[in-house]
Design a protein around this motif. Structure first.
Motif, PDB file in Angstrom:
ATOM      1  N   GLN A 128       0.833  -1.197   0.000  1.00 19.79           N
ATOM      2  CA  GLN A 128       0.000   0.000   0.000  1.00 19.79           C
ATOM      3  C   GLN A 128       0.877   1.259   0.000  1.00 19.79           C
ATOM      4  N   GLU A 132      -7.467  -2.526   1.245  1.00 19.34           N
ATOM      5  CA  GLU A 132      -7.586  -1.425   0.300  1.00 19.34           C
ATOM      6  C   GLU A 132      -6.814  -0.218   0.810  1.00 19.34           C
ATOM      7  N   GLU A 133      -6.073   0.393  -0.088  1.00 17.52           N
ATOM      8  CA  GLU A 133      -5.203   1.519   0.251  1.00 17.52           C
ATOM      9  C   GLU A 133      -6.009   2.703   0.790  1.00 17.52           C
ATOM     10  N   LYS A 134      -5.565   3.249   1.919  1.00 10.34           N
ATOM     11  CA  LYS A 134      -6.288   4.367   2.531  1.00 10.34           C
ATOM     12  C   LYS A 134      -5.610   5.720   2.295  1.00 10.34           C
ATOM     13  N   ASP A 181      -4.520   7.595  -0.272  1.00 10.47           N
ATOM     14  CA  ASP A 181      -4.600   7.479  -1.730  1.00 10.47           C
ATOM     15  C   ASP A 181      -4.305   8.776  -2.472  1.00 10.47           C
ATOM     16  N   LYS A 198      -4.573   7.530  -6.172  1.00  7.50           N
ATOM     17  CA  LYS A 198      -5.211   6.252  -6.496  1.00  7.50           C
ATOM     18  C   LYS A 198      -4.467   5.489  -7.590  1.00  7.50           C
TER      19      LYS A 198
END
Length: 789
Positions: free
Chosen positions: A446, A492-494, A496, A511
């Motif tokens: 991430q 999921e990447e936070k 971004d 993103k």
């Protein structure tokens, strides 16, 4: 005060007045008060150790596919997590300010190095009181706090002995204890050290085995042991920031010799070899491509044959320095483990505050001071070859060539200073916390950033972000806690969206996509600098989902996406104090134009016997002009020896002193030539006025001049200085009255023997009106400033 009933959003935590009924007589059986409870963090809060190395590219460490063995990093990675997309700001001061505050670097005023501060909010070098640092928050919640090593975040006008100390690590930065140095770099054998705000000297010499890396480690271990022995229920926060591996690259010879032959095939072959290893380790995705070498960087095959042995040794010394630093990080980790505290210690091992440094010129340098003063003509291949055995030792102040910096950033484009591309901002990072992290050896992909560290620490310790600190409403932290990745590699990447900007080089991540533009190359002799306006900068576009290393610019294929990201950069830049963009050169070095305070003005400065360890920017500038040094001294009956006043040290400077009773002056030209003038007679016993006068030849920068020595107005000696420093004397050596610290200018004695054996009443510096500083090329001045960071 350890329970969750403690209100921690207002710091300091307000004292609560007892509400129990008060009796008249303490002997009354009804007299009861709750016991005094020392403030402690929430129950179970871990210790915190942040290790940040200096100037280490992504592709240097063996843990991230590089050629340098780092067994401590490997050990922590095996029990923790490797973050392959952790990012910094591309330069030391901004990265460290962002790390310690949890906010973007321009928001805390650190849009560049402290020496180039301006009055614009994003580049003042002053952290606003609305952005309390992590150490302060932890201290006010019951942590013990200490910093060891480098601090390059103090405004330059506050680095002198009069402070103020509001922005020093201790007391202003929230650390209860500080042992280290101020500024970008220090001599590893003769460091300019402070304990708190008090100058201190090493307890032994290099000949006796002294090296700063060992010293700071021993100090950190001792502090942690004492803290745990006295208050075992009180967690510690230690920020451990070695000078390694910033230049000078200085390390005991046996460590450099471990790498003999390892770099014989050059930096281009090293990039290929490292890249293959990175793929084998899964550090980069399988479809990643190796980025191309920019045309301004020389190929290994283009380097002169006679330079190759020196270039190889530069890399060997650097590799030994990095492994040596990791070795002592291991000593620190072992000490924590022996205390039984490692299990519940959150360790961040950040391998570099930016990419590898390009500041060693295209061929490397025996002494940074030679290249910083733009005297590359001295460092011929023959000169460098003659110094090859000194590299890494106390007699050298060396730095490797640009090609090695690029190779140590494999597989990425560019290096330190270039905030637009990952080579400047991507640094391998390890997080180790056995009590919480169970996926030992795991890799996390991430996007993360240095501003995420503070947020993660607060979440880990159960401490909320404070709404007010010392009565001041706080700016929220900008980062994202990384703890969501601890258990789930596919989370999921936070984090971004993240902007990047330094020196006009700009980028935006959003993103998976990145849009970037280079406005300036690293400031190096031999590189033709770009001069376009900001609006004329060419932007590049990369799709991170298919192009991990930014190898394929697809701006032409996706103009709409590029425009979207450019607009997002503007929004982020406006939010975080990035504007105005500032690519000025000499103007930012002139304090009155830049709008920052200037500690010393005018043409005269008086110094007194207690004044030592004065940084260069706190003393009257005597370069490129005539100057005089006058002192009133009292000589005892037996004669006199030692330093009256000196500026600089072994690698350049000047000194007025006495040798066997004779008044003497020495101008040390870059540690290459020493020009000495000495009286034939001794200074008589009693009180006298002594003076040296330097009459500058003029005709440009760095020229020579004549020296005359006087005792009570009578000339006692004359001589010549054939050349002088045009820009700086040292990155860390200082001006000292009555004795020299660190190394000595003249070499006529060691620092331990340099104390003036008479009495000094005062020393006055005066400069003439023949300054040639107006002849300094703004581009040169800019390069000089950038190579001091």
């Amino acid at each position: 005060m350890t329970g969750e009933e403690v209100q921690r959003s207002t710091l300091p935590i307000p004292d609560q007045r007892s509400t129990v009924t008060t009796t008249f007589d303490a002997k009354d059986p009804d007299t009861t008060f709750p016991p005094i409870a020392p403030l402690r963090p929430p129950k179970g809060a871990p210790n915190v150790l942040i290790v940040m190395l200096d100037d280490v590219g992504y592709g240097a460490s063996s843990v991230f596919g590089g050629p340098v063995a780092m067994p401590t990093a490997a050990r922590l990675a095996a029990g923790g997590l490797k973050y392959t997309r952790f990012h910094t700001t591309a330069m030391c001061s901004p990265t460290r300010a962002a790390l310690l505050s949890g906010r973007n670097h321009q928001t805390v005023g650190m849009g560049g190095i402290t020496e180039m501060a301006t009055s614009a909010p994003g580049t003042t070098s002053i952290r606003p009181n609305t952005c309390a640092p992590l150490a302060e928050i932890l201290k006010l919640n019951g942590f013990s706090t200490a910093q060891f090593g480098k601090c390059h975040e103090v405004p330059v006008w506050e680095t002198g002995p009069t402070g103020p100390y509001d922005h020093w690590p201790s007391p202003g930065g929230g650390f209860e204890h500080f042992f280290g140095f101020l500024g970008a770099e220090t001599n590893q054998y003769y460091p300019a050290l402070y304990e708190g705000t008090t100058p201190v000297e090493p307890d032994r010499t290099p000949e006796e085995g002294y090296h700063f890396m060992e010293d700071m480690t021993e100090r950190a271990i001792g502090w942690i042991q004492s803290e745990q022995a006295m208050t075992p229920d009180k967690p510690f926060f230690v920020y451990f920031a070695p000078g390694a591996t910033h230049a000078p690259h200085q390390v005991p010879k046996e460590w450099a010799d471990k790498y003999k032959g390892a770099f014989d095939d050059g930096w281009d072959a090293l990039r290929e070899r490292t890249f293959a290893q990175q793929k084998a380790l899964g550090i980069v995705p399988p479809l990643t491509d190796l980025t191309a070498r920019d045309a301004v960087m020389p190929a290994w095959d283009d380097m002169p044959e006679e330079l190759l042995p020196v270039l190889r040794r530069q890399a060997e010394v650097y590799a030994g320095f990095l492994e040596y630093a990791d070795h002592y990080v291991g000593k620190l980790i072992d000490a924590i483990d022996q205390l039984g505290a490692l299990e519940n210690t959150l360790v961040y091992y950040i391998i570099g505050d930016n990419g590898a440094s390009p500041e060693g010129t295209l061929q490397g340098t025996f002494s940074e001071l030679i290249s910083i003063n733009y005297r590359g003509d001295i460092e011929t291949p023959e000169f460098l070859a003659s110094k090859i055995d000194d590299l890494g030792g106390p007699e050298a102040y060396n730095h490797y060539a640009l090609g090695w910096a690029h190779a140590f950033c494999t597989p990425l484009q560019w290096t330190k200073q270039i905030a637009s591309h990952w080579g400047g901002t991507r640094n391998g990072t390890i997080v180790h916390w056995p009590a919480r992290i169970t996926d030992g050896g795991g890799i996390r992909e991430q996007f993360t950033h240095v501003i995420d560290v503070a947020k993660t620490v607060l979440e880990a310790t159960g401490i909320p972000e404070p709404s007010t600190v010392n009565g001041v409403t706080q700016e929220p932290l900008h980062g994202t806690s990384m703890s969501y990745t601890f258990d789930d590699p596919g989370a999921e990447e936070k984090h971004d969206t993240q902007y990047f900007e330094l020196l006009g080089n700009r980028g935006i991540y959003h993103k998976g996509w990145s849009a970037v533009t280079i406005h300036r190359y690293p400031g190096l002799p031999g590189i033709t600098q770009m001069t376009q306006n900001f609006d004329d900068d060419r932007w590049e576009l990369y799709d991170g989902s298919t192009d991990w290393s930014q190898a394929h610019d697809i701006a032409a294929e996706h103009p709409g996406k590029l425009a979207e990201l450019q607009r997002l950069f503007l929004l982020q830049a406006d939010r975080y104090n990035v504007f105005p963009l500032d690519d000025r050169k000499a103007e930012r070095l002139n304090a009155s134009i830049a709008g920052r305070p200037e500690l010393i003005t005018g043409t005269s400065q008086t110094l007194f016997p207690a004044m030592r360890r004065l940084p260069e920017n706190t003393v009257l500038n005597i370069k490129n002009r005539s100057f005089s040094v006058t002192a009133e001294v009292t000589v005892p009956d037996g004669g006199v020896n030692g330093t009256i006043v000196a500026q600089g040290g072994r690698f350049g400077g000047w000194s007025l002193y006495a040798v066997e009773g004779a008044l003497s002056f020495c101008y040390n030209m870059l540690g290459v030539d020493w020009y000495r003038v000495r009286a034939d007679s001794t200074i008589p016993a009693g009180t006298h006025q002594v003076r040296s006068e330097f009459a500058y030849d003029g005709g440009g920068l760095g020229k020579g001049g004549t020296v005359a020595l006087y005792v009570d107005g009578e000339v006692v000696a004359t001589g010549r200085v054939e050349q002088t420093h045009p820009f700086i004397f040292s990155g860390d050596e200082t001006t000292d009255v009555g004795a020299e610290t660190a190394t000595t200018v003249s070499g006529d004695y060691d620092a331990s023997d340099s104390k003036f054996t008479g009495r000094i009443s005062w020393v006055r510096l005066d400069v003439g009106d023949d300054s040639h500083d107006h002849l300094i090329d703004p581009e040169y001045a800019y390069h000089v400033a950038m190579r001091r960071q």
